[in-house]
Design an enzyme around this catalytic site. Structure first.
Site, mmCIF file in Angstrom:
data_model
loop_
_atom_site.group_PDB
_atom_site.id
_atom_site.type_symbol
_atom_site.label_atom_id
_atom_site.label_comp_id
_atom_site.label_asym_id
_atom_site.label_seq_id
_atom_site.Cartn_x
_atom_site.Cartn_y
_atom_site.Cartn_z
ATOM 1 N N HIS A 422 0.824 -1.211 0.000
ATOM 2 C CA HIS A 422 0.000 0.000 0.000
ATOM 3 C C HIS A 422 0.862 1.267 0.000
ATOM 4 C CE1 HIS A 422 -3.608 2.118 0.042
ATOM 5 N NE2 HIS A 422 -4.135 1.780 1.208
ATOM 6 N N ASP A 426 -2.296 2.164 -4.558
ATOM 7 C CA ASP A 426 -3.503 2.603 -3.868
ATOM 8 C C ASP A 426 -4.610 1.571 -4.024
ATOM 9 O OD1 ASP A 426 -2.272 4.965 -3.119
ATOM 10 O OD2 ASP A 426 -2.900 6.007 -4.951
#
Length: 451
Positions: A422, A426
């Site tokens: 992450h 995204d």
């Protein structure tokens, strides 16, 4: 003249190895380039050949010890002359395989059909030379000797050499490979077991005397076995991935009906033309490449405070072996056909079972695919393979009712799981990527047309 046997350069970023097994012992005569020992690195097992002909005069590093690049493993004496030529492995094999005859043959007990016997053999193939078509002792002996020879012949060259060099009886080694093949791990496990058995037997009397009253033999028994270098590396890398990356997983499901129908329709013609089976993995490799081309950040990696975008598609395929998980890489997967991908996957699987995967075949990779479905997993969260930023997990294909155009239908469904870093990717990108893979799998004609 004594020649040092050194640990060679082990490849990019690898500075240490473990001595897995010495195939020769001090005093043995060896030819130039004959394999002396095997080293286990973080990724693969390497064979160390003799730099020249001579006699192995010294073994300086024992099996199981860790060594660094450039370390001296042993010494070879070029000037020494062997007292006797080593017996050819073929004649030894032939002698041991000769079926007994007469009373001597009847007295020899045949190898019992057990876990050590090769699997996949048809008992109907046992010759029956006894009166009334009965199976004699010699018939069974010959049958198991032939079965053992076939199992060894189907095994890799490294396995056959290890058996010959150690003078082992292959019929006593349990085979875990496909179609009764012996793998290198089978032989090494057998050798380790024999060594441990000798230790246990020597300590048996003392252990019996020291056992507390009322405690049965084998109760609450524990055994300590040193982790292999590969297993230690896997543990370190996976823990490092958890500590470093911000791992998140997104899920979806794919209707596999169209791919199953396509495979069923063209499977025979595909295999006849290309000489390899049409599996599911090639569809997912091509679907992943298509999705990566649309979302290049999923194919990128983090290096310090920089993002490294890869404009090539090297897809790692996780392969489970007895020694641990290995991830060989299909290079330039975007430029290869379905048949080429399937051939490489089949070759990698065979090499993984035989322990012959090279470091070069497992280095690099921009994205990985792991298929837990072959073991029956219905859903899981795969872990990243650093420095890659994403991995796709495949699962078991299972028929279940789903709603299709307002109607309830039974379809062959598979859960898909994509774990990603992450820090770089995204949620929108990860979900869009997985949806794109799903769309391409559910419409495999788009893969063929590249649309």
């Amino acid at each position: 003249m004594a020649i040092d046997i050194l640990v060679p350069n082990l490849g990019e970023s690898i500075t240490e190895a473990t001595v897995a097994v010495w195939l020769k012992k001090p005093g043995d005569f060896v030819s130039a380039d004959e394999v002396l020992l095997e080293l286990e690195t973080d990724k693969a097992t390497l064979e160390i050949p003799a730099p020249s002909a001579g006699v192995l005069s010294e073994v300086l590093v024992a099996e199981g010890a860790d060594v660094e690049v450039g370390a001296v493993l042993g010494r070879l004496d070029e000037s020494a002359v062997s007292k006797a030529e080593p017996a050819p492995a073929a004649s030894k094999s032939k002698k041991s395989a000769a079926p007994p005859s007469g009373e001597a043959g009847a007295a020899a007990a045949p190898a019992p059909p057990s876990a050590a016997a090769p699997v996949g053999l048809d008992p109907a193939g046992i010759p029956r030379s006894g009166p009334g078509g009965r199976v004699t002792l010699d018939d069974l002996q010959g049958f198991f000797q032939r079965a053992t020879r076939e199992a060894v012949e189907r095994s890799g060259p490294a396995v056959r050499k290890l058996i010959a060099d150690r003078g082992l009886d292959p019929s006593q080694i349990p085979a875990s490979g496909r179609d009764g093949r012996l793998t290198k791990d089978d032989v090494l496990d057998y050798l380790a077991g024999q060594k441990q058995l000798a230790v246990n037997q020597s300590a048996g009397a003392d252990a019996l005397a020291a056992r507390p009253a009322g405690v049965a033999a084998g109760d609450r028994r524990e055994e300590r076995v040193r982790m292999s270098r590969l297993r230690r590396t896997i543990a370190t890398r996976l823990k490092e991935a958890q500590n470093t990356a911000a791992i998140l997983t997104t899920f979806n499901e794919a209707d596999m009906s169209a791919v199953i129908a396509l495979r069923k329709r063209y499977r025979e013609a595909f295999e006849q033309r290309h000489g390899v089976r049409l599996g599911f993995m090639s569809f997912f490799v091509k679907a992943v490449v298509g999705a990566l081309q649309e979302m290049p950040r999923v194919n990128a990696s983090i290096d310090g405070d920089e993002v490294v975008y890869k404009h090539y598609y090297d897809i790692g395929i996780a392969v489970s072996t007895d020694a641990g998980l290995k991830v060989p890489v299909i290079r330039d997967a975007d430029q290869k056909s379905f048949a080429q991908v399937e051939k490489e996957i089949a070759e990698f699987a065979e090499k993984a079972r035989d322990g012959s995967l090279t470091l070069e075949e497992m280095e690099g990779g921009t994205f990985s695919i792991s298929n837990g479905g072959v073991f029956g997993s219905l859903l899981s969260t795969p872990i990243l393979n650093p420095p890659q930023s994403a991995i796709l997990g495949l699962h078991k294909i299972q028929e279940r009712p789903v709603a299709v155009d307002g109607e309830l239908q039974v379809r062959a469904m598979m859960y898909l799981a994509m774990s990603y870093d992450h820090r770089l990717i995204d949620g929108r990108e990860s979900v869009t990527f997985l949806v794109r893979v799903k769309e391409l799998i559910e419409n495999p004609d788009r893969l063929m047309l590249n649309v």
